[in-house]
Design a protein around this motif. Structure first.
Motif, short mmCIF file in Angstrom:
data_model
loop_
_atom_site.label_atom_id
_atom_site.label_comp_id
_atom_site.label_asym_id
_atom_site.label_seq_id
_atom_site.Cartn_x
_atom_site.Cartn_y
_atom_site.Cartn_z
N HIS A 1 79.90 -45.74 105.48
CA HIS A 1 79.98 -47.02 105.04
C HIS A 1 80.73 -47.57 107.32
CE1 HIS A 1 82.81 -50.22 105.89
NE2 HIS A 1 83.86 -49.69 106.48
N ASN B 1 77.93 -50.42 109.10
CA ASN B 1 78.56 -51.43 108.68
C ASN B 1 79.25 -51.56 110.94
OD1 ASN B 1 80.84 -53.26 109.04
ND2 ASN B 1 81.70 -52.48 107.49
N ALA C 1 81.09 -53.22 111.57
CA ALA C 1 82.45 -53.58 112.63
C ALA C 1 82.98 -52.66 112.98
CB ALA C 1 83.75 -54.20 110.96
N CYS C 2 81.76 -51.10 112.59
CA CYS C 2 82.88 -50.40 113.23
C CYS C 2 82.09 -49.19 114.48
CB CYS C 2 82.36 -48.69 112.11
SG CYS C 2 82.76 -49.32 110.10
N HIS D 1 89.39 -54.59 119.64
CA HIS D 1 89.94 -55.16 118.40
C HIS D 1 90.17 -54.18 116.94
CE1 HIS D 1 87.92 -59.03 119.89
NE2 HIS D 1 86.92 -57.93 119.98
N THR E 1 92.40 -55.68 114.56
CA THR E 1 92.29 -56.46 113.47
C THR E 1 90.27 -55.81 113.00
OG1 THR E 1 91.22 -57.81 114.95
CG2 THR E 1 93.49 -58.35 114.44
N SER E 2 90.18 -54.72 113.45
CA SER E 2 88.74 -54.63 112.51
C SER E 2 89.22 -54.11 111.22
CB SER E 2 88.94 -52.99 112.92
OG SER E 2 88.02 -52.51 113.05
N LYS E 3 87.50 -54.98 110.91
CA LYS E 3 86.59 -54.43 109.35
C LYS E 3 86.48 -53.51 108.68
CE LYS E 3 87.72 -58.96 108.25
NZ LYS E 3 89.32 -59.13 108.67
N CYS E 4 86.44 -52.31 109.55
CA CYS E 4 85.91 -51.61 109.60
C CYS E 4 87.22 -50.90 108.55
CB CYS E 4 86.01 -50.02 110.96
SG CYS E 4 85.14 -48.73 110.64
N LYS E 5 86.21 -49.11 107.97
CA LYS E 5 87.75 -49.03 107.40
C LYS E 5 88.02 -47.82 107.48
CE LYS E 5 85.68 -50.84 102.45
NZ LYS E 5 84.67 -49.74 101.30
N LYS F 1 94.70 -49.35 111.35
CA LYS F 1 95.36 -50.69 112.27
C LYS F 1 96.55 -51.09 112.34
CE LYS F 1 92.25 -51.94 108.96
NZ LYS F 1 91.64 -53.01 108.39
#
Length: 168
Positions: free
Chosen positions: A49, A53, A55-56, A62, A65-69, A73
């Motif tokens: 992932h 991704n 977002a990572c 960020h 608020t990151s979308k990285c799994k 957070k």
């Protein structure tokens, strides 16, 4: 040892700490209970992932608020606000496939280390495969200063605007 600095422990063993935050009077040490919830059996999927991704990418501004799994957070705000000189990754235990692993801890430490002027990051238990994989991926072999037994010491230079962790 850290007379004028801040020392924070994120502890997943709630038997050791009985309140949300404990501050000692003599050296500004804070201990926070924290629940790591990603089992080690998810390591390969999380690594895949992160590699695929955008977002990572290593952007500490960020991280919350990151979308990285892999991004942790919900840490105490002070963790995101400070520029850390030293970060030690020695938890969660990661002792079985069902127990929480250190994947997110290593990833988050690597992002935080790049956010300021740079940090020394120490990772314990690198004799285990997950700790090795994630350290190589996010802390980078060229940043490894030394290894002794089960401990690796990385020196990460701060480069907030970087879009990758390790040069290709």
């Amino acid at each position: 040892m850290n007379e004028a600095g801040n020392t924070i422990f994120l502890d997943d063993n709630h038997d050791k700490t009985t309140t949300r935050k404990v501050t000692t009077n003599f050296n500004n040490t804070q201990i926070y209970n924290f629940n790591y919830n990603v089992p080690t059996k998810e390591a390969y999927k999380l690594l895949k992932h992160a590699r695929n991704n955008p977002a990572c990418t290593p952007n500490s501004r960020h991280l919350q608020t990151s979308k990285c799994k892999l991004a942790l957070k919900n840490l105490p705000a002070i963790v995101y606000e400070k520029n850390w000189d030293v970060i030690v990754v020695d938890g969660p235990s990661g002792l079985s496939t069902e127990s929480p692993g250190r994947m997110a801890s290593i990833y988050t430490a690597s992002v935080l280390a790049r956010g300021g002027n740079g940090s020394d990051v120490l990772v314990h238990d690198v004799d285990r495969m997950i700790e090795k994989w994630f350290s190589w991926e996010f802390l980078c072999d060229e940043n490894l200063l030394y290894s002794k037994g089960k401990l690796w010491h990385f020196r990460i230079r701060g480069h907030l605007n970087s879009t990758t962790f390790c040069p290709v």
